[in-house]
Design a protein around this motif. Structure first.
Motif, PDB file in Angstrom:
ATOM      1  N   PRO A 266      -3.342 -47.205   1.546  1.00 32.60           N
ATOM      2  CA  PRO A 266      -4.633 -47.420   2.209  1.00 32.60           C
ATOM      3  C   PRO A 266      -5.362 -48.681   1.717  1.00 32.60           C
ATOM      4  CG  PRO A 266      -4.897 -45.793   0.488  1.00 32.60           C
ATOM      5  CD  PRO A 266      -3.433 -46.140   0.516  1.00 32.60           C
ATOM      6  N   GLY A 267      -4.905 -49.258   0.583  1.00 36.05           N
ATOM      7  CA  GLY A 267      -5.551 -50.449   0.069  1.00 36.05           C
ATOM      8  C   GLY A 267      -4.915 -51.721   0.589  1.00 36.05           C
ATOM      9  N   HIS A 268      -5.372 -52.871   0.068  1.00 36.21           N
ATOM     10  CA  HIS A 268      -4.895 -54.186   0.514  1.00 36.21           C
ATOM     11  C   HIS A 268      -4.970 -54.296   2.032  1.00 36.21           C
ATOM     12  CE1 HIS A 268      -3.734 -55.804  -3.366  1.00 36.21           C
ATOM     13  NE2 HIS A 268      -3.171 -54.641  -3.671  1.00 36.21           N
ATOM     14  N   ALA A 269      -6.095 -53.861   2.571  1.00 32.85           N
ATOM     15  CA  ALA A 269      -6.256 -53.765   4.026  1.00 32.85           C
ATOM     16  C   ALA A 269      -7.388 -54.640   4.549  1.00 32.85           C
ATOM     17  CB  ALA A 269      -6.517 -52.299   4.415  1.00 32.85           C
ATOM     18  N   GLN A 270      -7.896 -55.558   3.760  1.00 37.38           N
ATOM     19  CA  GLN A 270      -9.085 -56.304   4.174  1.00 37.38           C
ATOM     20  C   GLN A 270      -8.828 -57.151   5.413  1.00 37.38           C
ATOM     21  OE1 GLN A 270     -11.665 -57.759   1.120  1.00 37.38           O
ATOM     22  NE2 GLN A 270     -12.244 -59.600   2.270  1.00 37.38           N
ATOM     23  N   ASN A 278     -14.026 -51.039  12.357  1.00 42.91           N
ATOM     24  CA  ASN A 278     -14.114 -49.582  12.457  1.00 42.91           C
ATOM     25  C   ASN A 278     -13.087 -48.870  11.579  1.00 42.91           C
ATOM     26  OD1 ASN A 278     -12.366 -50.851  14.568  1.00 42.91           O
ATOM     27  ND2 ASN A 278     -11.752 -48.716  14.919  1.00 42.91           N
ATOM     28  N   LEU A 279     -12.094 -49.615  11.085  1.00 43.59           N
ATOM     29  CA  LEU A 279     -11.069 -49.006  10.231  1.00 43.59           C
ATOM     30  C   LEU A 279     -11.579 -48.797   8.808  1.00 43.59           C
ATOM     31  CD1 LEU A 279      -7.971 -51.100  11.368  1.00 43.59           C
ATOM     32  CD2 LEU A 279      -8.610 -48.795  12.127  1.00 43.59           C
ATOM     33  N   GLY A 280     -12.650 -49.469   8.425  1.00 42.03           N
ATOM     34  CA  GLY A 280     -13.210 -49.321   7.095  1.00 42.03           C
ATOM     35  C   GLY A 280     -14.249 -48.232   7.038  1.00 42.03           C
ATOM     36  N   CYS A 281     -14.745 -47.962   5.850  1.00 36.67           N
ATOM     37  CA  CYS A 281     -15.742 -46.897   5.671  1.00 36.67           C
ATOM     38  C   CYS A 281     -17.133 -47.328   6.105  1.00 36.67           C
ATOM     39  CB  CYS A 281     -15.770 -46.461   4.201  1.00 36.67           C
ATOM     40  SG  CYS A 281     -14.309 -45.536   3.686  1.00 36.67           S
ATOM     41  N   ASP A 297     -12.624 -53.012   0.174  1.00 37.54           N
ATOM     42  CA  ASP A 297     -12.529 -52.608   1.582  1.00 37.54           C
ATOM     43  C   ASP A 297     -11.125 -52.099   1.858  1.00 37.54           C
ATOM     44  OD1 ASP A 297     -15.126 -53.299   3.044  1.00 37.54           O
ATOM     45  OD2 ASP A 297     -14.757 -55.108   1.840  1.00 37.54           O
ATOM     46  N   ILE A 298     -10.991 -50.780   1.901  1.00 37.62           N
ATOM     47  CA  ILE A 298      -9.706 -50.138   2.177  1.00 37.62           C
ATOM     48  C   ILE A 298      -9.866 -49.250   3.404  1.00 37.62           C
ATOM     49  CG2 ILE A 298      -9.173 -50.220  -0.291  1.00 37.62           C
ATOM     50  CD1 ILE A 298      -9.515 -47.175  -0.370  1.00 37.62           C
TER      51      ILE A 298
END
Length: 757
Positions: A266-270, A278-281, A297-298
């Motif tokens: 779920p990380g390294h997704a910036q 919308n994919l972030g929190c 930002d994951i």
């Protein structure tokens, strides 16, 4: 019998008569990786016009490769007879094993599979003249020594990794990378396609991944540790189309190389969140990352995110026929998850304990989806956090702890610890080396890597599938530099994963590397040639420290000076160890014994002699086995470590431990000052302690360490008193804070020479 075979037999008979009673001696081939068994016989097979290659559909890839290699590399015209014959042999136990038999009248390749035959061809390739590699061969008749080679790999997973998210490379170069993997009998290419700094694979359902996520506004200049950070102001990016991916995968299949794509989560997704906030929190707009590191930002754990990832994987899966999809799973800060109502609701609704178990939920849910599509997941060892997904394979990079834990749970493991497998580390102490992420990983250390941790029993060891060399490209912008960083260390890794332990010898390996470099020259591959560099080592002789010089290749001469001059062909020849008894500097270089050509860069070593040199030192903790330097004695040998490479012989590394160092000066002496220094490479999870306590026979002093942004932090105690014992208490920094690389992990402590004056 064909005319050619009659001619060869006649030549062979003539050779035998001409030899009279002299024993036939042939040079042992310098093959990398070294085969399990090689026996040289008398005679030669002559490769010339009219030689034929025979194989059926069982050996189409290997047979086509050999035919094309000979015809494209020379003017030799081949026939369709059976002078070189591929034979299916079901008795060979290992599916990737082979037997190569070269006789005066025929070459036979026996294998159970096309893969095994392909590796036999790669061995035969190294028996042919180098000119085949660049089509400069002028001979029309090639003599190949007769021999029998029986060979099979030690491990089933033999891999190389390449990060194209930080810097990407052409399709042609990716194919050349695959060529290099195949030439060395490795069988897996781990392709890191997505990260915070760029999304590199076309996903048609989500065009903003190509329009936004694939490009960053600018790129960090210099090293991450340089302060303040500066940027080049230039947009950078790109992506591989699905047609390009198909082309690369198809090409890899003609080399028996399996491609494993990595889609980070779920990380390294910036980068992905920059395209689709919308994919972030938080739902807030962010940019693709422009510097290196770990970012908060994951992916959010809401259903919308899983729908996105499943749709992405639906396009990735058909492109890659491999069993595995790599899902990353590493370095995922939980800061946003802790503050996110949707993530907290997910924790409650699923009965999870905390955010670590939420990560396990996230990965397990993706695993179930991939399993439903006939795929298995592989991920970095952080996927162990909160429990391991049921069928996951672990890629152990943070040392061996994750590997041991996974293997004991009967999960498959691929070994790739930073200490031995990260080819983005420096490979030489030469100050002219190109900027690297840090650390120090010389060729010899790679070669001596044992992928099976000693903590595993025989049953558990079977879950170690093999090992992989990793190349992260934060500091590697060009294809030429990629080659420089992997060669020759990939040669060592190929022998780690292919060759049997009882066949390996480092001195012999370096001789073969020296020969193999000529093949790399013919292939126009850039490589780091540190074979001729001067190496230094401290030893103790009758309580006197001495410094020994050496170089790994045989038949060379070391010349040195001790007056600051550059060594030349008239400088004195090094013959005896150098006493470490005063402050001094030496310079040395390797020279060819006949031509007097200088083969190496100048080696410079400073000796800062002080009152504790050679004295007794004890540390209450054992240095980490991956960063043991020269042991505790290395802290009192008058030599300071590198200013940038924490993995050399002089730095000692401890992971998450407070340490206590005691020095016995043998008698009470006048002490004016005590100083040491710590590495502070936060990007590599290394943190200098916040304070150091010094205890002498009659006093206790505490020093607080400042300048927290410096890569090296020094501390000095001014004492001016007599003491026999010196004790340093060094507390570990602790847990790495949120927002930093390695957040939530224990920090490393690295300490250098302790100087007492």
């Amino acid at each position: 019998m064909s005319f050619k075979k009659i001619l060869v037999l006649s030549v062979f008979i003539s050779f035998l008569f001409n030899c009279k009673s002299e024993e036939y001696v042939a040079e042992t081939p310098k093959i990398i990786p070294i085969p399990s068994n090689l026996t040289i016989h008398k005679g030669y097979f002559v490769l010339d016009h009219g030689v034929g290659i025979s194989f059926d559909d069982n050996f189409k890839v290997s047979g086509d490769f050999l035919r094309n290699y000979i015809q494209n590399g020379s003017d030799i015209e081949l026939d369709d007879n059976s002078d070189i014959q591929f034979i299916l042999d079901e008795t060979i136990e290992n599916a990737e094993g082979y037997q190569l038999n070269i006789e005066p009248y025929q070459i036979t390749i026996r294998a159970k599979t096309d893969r095994g035959a392909f590796y036999a061809v790669q061995t035969l390739r190294q028996l042919l003249p180098l000119e085949f590699e660049n089509r400069t061969l002028s001979d029309e008749q090639i003599s190949i020594p007769c021999m029998t080679v029986t060979d099979a790999p030690q491990f089933q997973y033999r891999g190389m990794h390449l990060d194209v998210a930080r810097h990407m490379f052409s399709v042609d170069f990716i194919k050349q990378y695959i060529d290099a993997i195949a030439m060395l009998k490795m069988n897996t290419f781990h392709w890191h396609l997505t990260d915070d700094q760029g999304w590199r694979i076309e996903i048609k359902k989500f065009p903003k991944l190509q329009e936004i996520a694939a490009y960053r506004n600018e790129t960090l200049i210099g090293h991450y540790s340089d302060q303040p950070h500066q940027f080049d102001g230039k947009s950078y990016g790109g992506f591989y189309t699905q047609d390009e991916v198909k082309s690369i995968v198809a090409y890899a299949q003609t080399r028996h190389v399996t491609l494993i794509p990595e889609i980070e989560l779920p990380g390294h997704a910036q980068a992905a969140i920059a395209a689709y906030p919308n994919l972030g929190c938080t739902g807030e707009s962010i940019d693709v990352a422009t510097k290196w590191g770990v970012f908060e930002d994951i992916y959010c754990s809401k259903d919308e995110t899983f729908e996105f990832l499943e749709a992405v994987l639906d396009e990735v899966i058909p492109l890659f026929p491999s069993e595995y999809i790599h899902i990353g799973g590493d370095e995922a800060p939980k800061t946003h998850w802790k503050a996110c109502a949707q993530c907290q609701n997910r924790i409650k609704s699923e009965g999870l304990k905390d955010e670590h178990e939420l990560q396990n939920y996230f990965i397990t849910r993706i695993e179930r989806y991939l399993n439903s599509k006939g795929k298995q997941i592989i991920g970095w060892d952080e996927i162990l956090e909160g429990g391991l997904a049921p069928n996951a394979t672990v890629m152990s990079w943070r040392g061996t702890k994750g590997a041991i834990e996974a293997a004991k749970q009967h999960h498959n493991v691929v070994m790739t610890p930073t200490s031995h497998c990260y080819f983005d580390y420096y490979q030489s102490t030469n100050e002219d080396e190109p900027t690297a992420i840090g650390g120090f990983l010389p060729l010899e250390k790679v070669y001596h890597f044992n992928p099976v941790p000693s903590e595993l029993n025989t049953d558990e060891a079977q879950y170690i599938l093999g090992a992989q060399g990793n190349l992260w490209t934060e500091y590697i912008p060009t294809e030429s530099q990629v080659e420089y960083m992997i060669f020759p260390r990939i040669l060592a890794m190929s022998e780690v994963v292919w060759s049997q332990n009882d066949t390996k010898n480092y001195a012999d390996f370096t001789m073969r590397v020296e020969h193999f470099n000529k093949r790399l020259d013919a292939l126009n591959i850039n490589y780091a040639n540190h074979l001729y560099e001067v190496l230094g080592n401290v030893s103790k002789n009758n309580n006197q420290l001495e410094y020994l010089l050496s170089t790994v290749t045989e038949g060379k001469v070391i010349r040195l000076t001790m007056n600051g001059d550059e060594p030349n062909f008239e400088s004195r020849v090094y013959q005896n160890p150098i006493a470490i008894d005063t402050t001094k500097m030496i310079k040395a270089a390797v020279f060819h014994p006949e031509t007097n050509e200088k083969l190496s860069p100048t080696f410079t070593k400073h000796f800062n002699y002080h009152k504790a040199v050679g004295k007794t030192i004890t540390i209450d903790k054992t240095p980490h086995k991956s960063y043991a330097g020269s042991g505790p004695d290395g802290l009192l040998n008058s030599i300071s470590g590198s200013d940038s490479r924490y993995g050399d012989k002089e730095w000692l590394g401890f992971w998450g431990e407070d340490i206590e160092i005691t020095i016995d000066l043998n008698e009470e002496v006048e002490i004016h000052s005590i100083e040491t220094r710590f590495h502070n490479g936060n990007g590599q999870w290394i943190y200098a302690p916040e304070k150091v306590k010094l205890e002498l026979d009659n006093d206790l002093i505490i020093n607080n360490l400042t300048l927290r942004d410096s890569l090296i932090i020094s501390t000095q105690f001014d004492v001016n008193q007599r003491s026999r014992y010196v004790k340093l208490r060094i507390p570990n920094y602790g847990i790495i804070p949120d927002g930093r690389q390695g957040a939530g992990q224990k920090a490393w402590t690295f300490i250098d020479e302790i100087i007492i004056k």
